[in-house]
Design a protein around this motif. Structure first.
Motif, short mmCIF file in Angstrom:
data_model
loop_
_atom_site.label_atom_id
_atom_site.label_comp_id
_atom_site.label_asym_id
_atom_site.label_seq_id
_atom_site.Cartn_x
_atom_site.Cartn_y
_atom_site.Cartn_z
N ALA A 195 0.83 -1.20 0.00
CA ALA A 195 0.00 0.00 0.00
C ALA A 195 0.87 1.26 0.00
CB ALA A 195 -0.93 -0.01 1.20
N LEU A 196 1.96 1.20 0.75
CA LEU A 196 2.86 2.37 0.79
C LEU A 196 3.49 2.60 -0.60
CD1 LEU A 196 3.77 4.45 2.85
CD2 LEU A 196 5.81 3.06 3.27
N CYS A 197 3.90 1.51 -1.22
CA CYS A 197 4.46 1.62 -2.59
C CYS A 197 3.41 2.20 -3.54
CB CYS A 197 4.88 0.25 -3.12
SG CYS A 197 6.34 -0.38 -2.32
N LEU A 198 2.17 1.71 -3.39
CA LEU A 198 1.09 2.19 -4.26
C LEU A 198 0.86 3.69 -4.05
CD1 LEU A 198 -1.30 1.51 -6.19
CD2 LEU A 198 -2.67 1.09 -4.16
N PHE A 199 0.83 4.09 -2.79
CA PHE A 199 0.62 5.50 -2.46
C PHE A 199 1.71 6.38 -3.08
CE2 PHE A 199 1.36 9.04 0.58
CZ PHE A 199 0.15 9.70 0.42
N ALA A 546 9.99 -6.03 -5.50
CA ALA A 546 11.02 -5.76 -6.51
C ALA A 546 10.75 -6.52 -7.81
CB ALA A 546 12.39 -6.15 -5.97
N ALA A 547 10.36 -7.79 -7.69
CA ALA A 547 10.14 -8.60 -8.90
C ALA A 547 8.90 -8.15 -9.66
CB ALA A 547 10.02 -10.07 -8.52
N ASN A 548 7.98 -7.49 -8.95
CA ASN A 548 6.78 -7.00 -9.62
C ASN A 548 6.97 -5.62 -10.24
OD1 ASN A 548 4.27 -8.57 -9.68
ND2 ASN A 548 4.78 -8.89 -7.53
N ALA A 549 8.07 -4.98 -9.89
CA ALA A 549 8.29 -3.61 -10.38
C ALA A 549 8.79 -3.63 -11.82
CB ALA A 549 9.26 -2.89 -9.46
N SER A 550 8.00 -4.21 -12.67
CA SER A 550 8.42 -4.34 -14.09
C SER A 550 7.69 -3.28 -14.91
CB SER A 550 8.10 -5.74 -14.60
OG SER A 550 6.80 -6.12 -14.23
N TYR A 551 8.14 -2.06 -14.76
CA TYR A 551 7.42 -0.94 -15.38
C TYR A 551 8.16 -0.30 -16.55
CZ TYR A 551 5.68 -1.08 -10.53
OH TYR A 551 5.20 -1.46 -9.32
N ALA A 552 9.43 -0.63 -16.73
CA ALA A 552 10.28 0.19 -17.60
C ALA A 552 10.30 -0.21 -19.07
CB ALA A 552 11.70 0.23 -17.06
N LEU A 581 10.08 5.23 -11.65
CA LEU A 581 9.02 4.60 -10.84
C LEU A 581 9.51 3.26 -10.27
CD1 LEU A 581 6.03 4.71 -9.92
CD2 LEU A 581 5.45 3.44 -11.98
N THR A 582 10.22 2.48 -11.09
CA THR A 582 10.74 1.19 -10.64
C THR A 582 11.68 1.38 -9.45
OG1 THR A 582 10.61 0.37 -12.90
CG2 THR A 582 11.99 -0.86 -11.40
N ILE A 583 12.58 2.36 -9.58
CA ILE A 583 13.56 2.60 -8.50
C ILE A 583 12.84 3.08 -7.23
CG2 ILE A 583 15.52 4.04 -7.81
CD1 ILE A 583 16.28 4.03 -10.88
N ILE A 587 12.76 0.89 -3.72
CA ILE A 587 13.37 1.42 -2.49
C ILE A 587 12.30 1.62 -1.41
CG2 ILE A 587 14.56 3.44 -1.50
CD1 ILE A 587 16.12 3.58 -4.19
N THR A 588 11.15 2.17 -1.83
CA THR A 588 10.04 2.35 -0.87
C THR A 588 9.62 0.99 -0.31
OG1 THR A 588 9.27 4.22 -2.17
CG2 THR A 588 7.73 3.34 -0.56
N GLY A 589 9.54 0.00 -1.19
CA GLY A 589 9.11 -1.33 -0.78
C GLY A 589 10.05 -1.93 0.25
N VAL A 590 11.35 -1.83 -0.01
CA VAL A 590 12.33 -2.38 0.94
C VAL A 590 12.23 -1.65 2.27
CG1 VAL A 590 14.81 -2.63 1.40
CG2 VAL A 590 13.90 -3.20 -0.86
N ALA A 591 12.13 -0.31 2.20
CA ALA A 591 12.04 0.48 3.44
C ALA A 591 10.76 0.13 4.21
CB ALA A 591 12.06 1.97 3.09
N ALA A 592 9.66 -0.01 3.46
CA ALA A 592 8.37 -0.30 4.11
C ALA A 592 8.38 -1.69 4.75
CB ALA A 592 7.24 -0.20 3.09
N VAL A 593 9.00 -2.64 4.08
CA VAL A 593 9.08 -3.99 4.63
C VAL A 593 9.86 -3.98 5.95
CG1 VAL A 593 10.14 -6.26 4.29
CG2 VAL A 593 8.76 -5.27 2.47
N ILE A 594 10.97 -3.25 5.93
CA ILE A 594 11.81 -3.20 7.14
C ILE A 594 11.05 -2.52 8.29
CG2 ILE A 594 13.93 -2.23 8.11
CD1 ILE A 594 15.07 -2.51 5.18
#
Lengths: 602, 103
Positions: A195-199, A546-552, A581-583, A587-594
């Motif tokens: 959700a954080l990544c989406l936001f 990360a594996a889903n961030a296939s936007y480029a 957007l991928t980057i 990064i947001t995803g990793v931070a949010a998971v932690i």
């Protein structure tokens, strides 16, 4: 250290089996990148090679086909069919978008509900459904489709990460975690980071909305005068034969111009009013499509085909349909006449446009490219949603008219019950989806045929193959080797290890299908977590993002390809917003998971 | 190219003896020659196709010219027409406009 160096001298510490697996994986990536061979076939051949060379035993080779991941993905197709054929999805699409008066508001109104639906539904199916809704919506709002399709695709992709069932890649990771640790992941384990990544992703897209291309609709090529060409043929029994073009009224025509005439033997001819009309002539017009096609009725002409046809063969049960050439279509690099698609489907190519501009050459002589817009004349009953057609072409005017009835409530209740029961761990994900699918069939939310057609068997084969490749990577020690290398490179700092593997997965997923990337990286991430001595769950959750961030790139995932034609995009359009957007999302995803799941030492 | 056809006029009948081809290199010249008989009340144009084996769109144009422009829709007759020529006439839809005779 000495042992480590010694191992590195002999095949860099890897066995022959491991090197065979590496070669197979590299070959898989190469074939996926540089050929048009179907992914499921590539995967099946790859696991066949690994089995034949003794890397995998029979049980391991078949493990992908019996994996819970594959069953859940397939059964979810039936659940989706229930929602789709009772009209729930269409109702939602129709009522949630509204008619916002500002572009940023429109983006928000579209991206939020799309991502919410994507959390529970197949990304590919949702993109297909939304493609048609967006086409009409962009006209109503007077916003170029190119301003909407990419954001819609990004919303679908980002929304898919919100739950375990939102995308196959999440199911793969969860399944791997379950197999390796004996523990299960909750359906909403990934919700907070997702959700954080989406936001952040939605905010970023709205902020850089000006980077989106403002291109006219590819279909406008067939609606604007002098933007296309139509080739008509004179049948041998045409009553105008022996008259001149001027006498027959075929030289100056309403709504267009005759730009060329080809006789049956391609002998040079001068285009003039005094030229005689012969059977087999191909007349090339430019102008308004509807006006020119009226010549068929008024002057007994036929749309150009391989053969001169008698007017008796043409009837009024035909209509014009617009289609886009798919990214991996076998038609790419060929003319339409090189394929049998017209003959097989009883349809005829009438006109071709590329990025909203007419192609001057006769349509049947145009070498097709991905994203080209084609105008076909086909029988009204043509099923443009048939798999043999959709693998080559994406028809833009596909519409489902579903009557909403009491079953819409039933299917919604079934879906809600499935989500609640699996979220509360009352039943496993596998049980939940199977029960929901059975309920959909039992309460007649969809027919058996609709259910079976909704299952993407090709995707399931790819998924099964990817899982077996993942098994080979884990079994042969490659995962451990890569994990060790990552630790060597970035040290034992867990966040850096997590980020390192995520960045590698993120990079590869831009060019290789994310299902394959996830299956390969799940064992690597697991081993990396074990090497630094941490509980692997947060690491695997970060990998999901990360594996889903296939936007480029347009080739990274099916939804990316599906919007390429309708949006009239170029390859670089994806990169402009997709790379940052991928980057940002990774990064947001990793931070949010932690933040959501503090790392715990084993 | 050497002239490989012959045109004769007997009353209102024009007889054209064709060579083995009527194509872009000789058909326009034949059309020009036939144009000289325009407005001379030609009622019939007989093409002797005994030797004709190649007929291109340029040749078809010449035949159509005779039918449409030479007079008041004169009768077009083909004598000793070979199958390959007949096939071309079929393809271009000209067969209904022609009378075929064997000699």
């Amino acid at each position: 250290m000495t042992t480590y160096l010694f191992n590195n001298i002999f095949l860099w510490g890897l066995s022959i089996d491991a090197w065979i697996t590496i070669a197979t994986v590299m070959a898989v990536i190469g074939v996926m990148l540089f050929t048009k061979v179907r992914t499921d076939a590539i995967m099946l051949i790859a696991i066949g090679v690994l089995f034949a060379l003794g890397v995998l035993d029979a049980k391991e080779m078949c493990s992908g086909f019996s994996a819970g991941t594959v069953v859940v993905t397939g059964v979810l197709g039936v659940v989706m069919a229930g929602l789709r054929y009772t009209g729930v999805l269409q109702w939602m699409l129709k009522h949630v978008f509204g008619l916002p008066d500002r572009y940023p508001t429109a983006l928000l109104r579209m991206m939020v509900p799309v991502s919410m639906l994507s959390a529970f539904l197949s990304n590919t199916m949702l993109t297909m459904l939304f493609s048609n809704v967006l086409k009409r919506w962009s006209r109503k709002l007077n916003i170029a489709p190119s301003k909407l399709y990419l954001p819609m695709m990004y919303a679908v992709q980002m929304g898919g990460v919100l739950t375990l069932i939102g995308t196959s890649t999440n199911i793969i990771v969860a399944d791997y975690y379950g197999t390796a640790t004996g523990k299960t992941m909750n359906m909403f384990s990934i919700l907070v980071p997702g959700a954080l990544c989406l936001f952040v992703g939605i905010l970023f897209i709205i902020a850089v909305r000006r980077w989106l291309p403002d291109r006219k609709s590819p279909e406008e090529a067939f609606e604007t005068a002098f933007d296309y060409t139509v080739e008509l043929r004179v049948p041998s029994d045409n009553p105008n034969i022996c008259k001149t073009l001027g006498e027959a009224g075929l030289f100056h025509v309403k709504g267009g111009n005759l730009i060329d005439i080809h006789h049956f033997d391609h002998d040079p001819s001068v285009l003039s009013e005094d030229e005689f009309i012969m059977g087999g002539d191909r007349l090339l017009y430019t102008g308004q499509i509807d006006e020119i096609l009226e010549l068929k009725e008024t002057h007994n002409l036929v749309v150009s085909d391989h053969h001169v046809r008698s007017m008796n063969e043409i009837n009024k049960n035909y209509e014009l349909r617009i289609a886009f050439v798919n990214f991996y279509s076998k038609l790419i690099g060929k003319t339409i006449g090189d394929s049998s698609i017209e003959r097989d489907n009883n349809m005829v190519l009438v006109a071709v446009a590329r990025r909203g501009r007419r192609i001057e050459a006769p349509p049947r002589e145009v070498e097709l490219q991905a994203g080209d817009t084609l105008l076909f004349e086909c029988p009204r009953k043509t099923n443009t949603y048939a798999k043999h057609l959709t693998s080559q072409l994406q028809f833009s005017d596909f519409q489902e008219v579903v009557k909403i009835g009491p079953n819409a409530i039933v299917s919604s209740l079934i879906m809600t019950a499935m989500m609640i029961l699996t979220a509360l761990n009352v039943v496993s994900l596998l049980h939940g989806t199977v029960l929901a699918a059975l309920a959909m069939l039992l309460f007649r939310c969809c027919t058996i045929n609709q259910a079976m057609d909704s299952v993407s068997w090709r995707s399931l084969m790819s998924l099964a193959g990817s899982i077996v490749l993942g098994t080979a990577i884990a079994k042969t020690g490659i995962a451990q080797m890569v994990a060790l290398t990552v630790v060597d490179l970035v040290g034992t700092q867990p966040i850096l290890v997590m980020l390192g593997v995520c960045l590698a997965a993120m990079l590869i997923t831009q060019i290789v299908e994310n299902v394959a990337v996830t299956a390969m990286f799940a064992p690597i991430m697991y081993q990396a977590a074990m090497q630094v001595g941490y509980e692997p769950a947060p690491f695997l959750l970060a990998l999901m993002i990360a594996a889903n961030a296939s936007y480029a790139t347009p080739i990274a995932a099916s939804p990316n390809m599906l919007v390429y034609g309708p949006g009239g995009y170029r390859f670089t359009d994806y990169m402009r917003i997709g790379i940052p957007l991928t980057i940002i999302v990774t990064i947001t995803g990793v931070a949010a998971v932690i933040l959501a799941y503090p790392l715990v030492k084993l | 190219m050497e002239k490989d056809y012959e045109v004769k006029k007997e009353g209102s009948v024009l007889t054209v003896t064709l060579g083995n081809k009527l194509v872009a290199i000789n058909a326009p010249a034949l059309t020009d020659e036939l144009a000289a008989y325009k407005d001379q009340d030609i009622e019939k144009v007989v093409f002797d196709a005994t030797n004709l084996i190649i007929l291109s769109s340029s040749g078809i144009r010449t035949i159509m010219y005779c039918k449409q422009k030479l007079g008041a829709s004169p009768e077009i007759v083909f004598v000793n027409c070979k199958k390959m020529v007949l096939d071309v006439l079929d393809l271009v839809g000209l067969r209904p406009f022609i009378t075929f005779k064997e000699r």
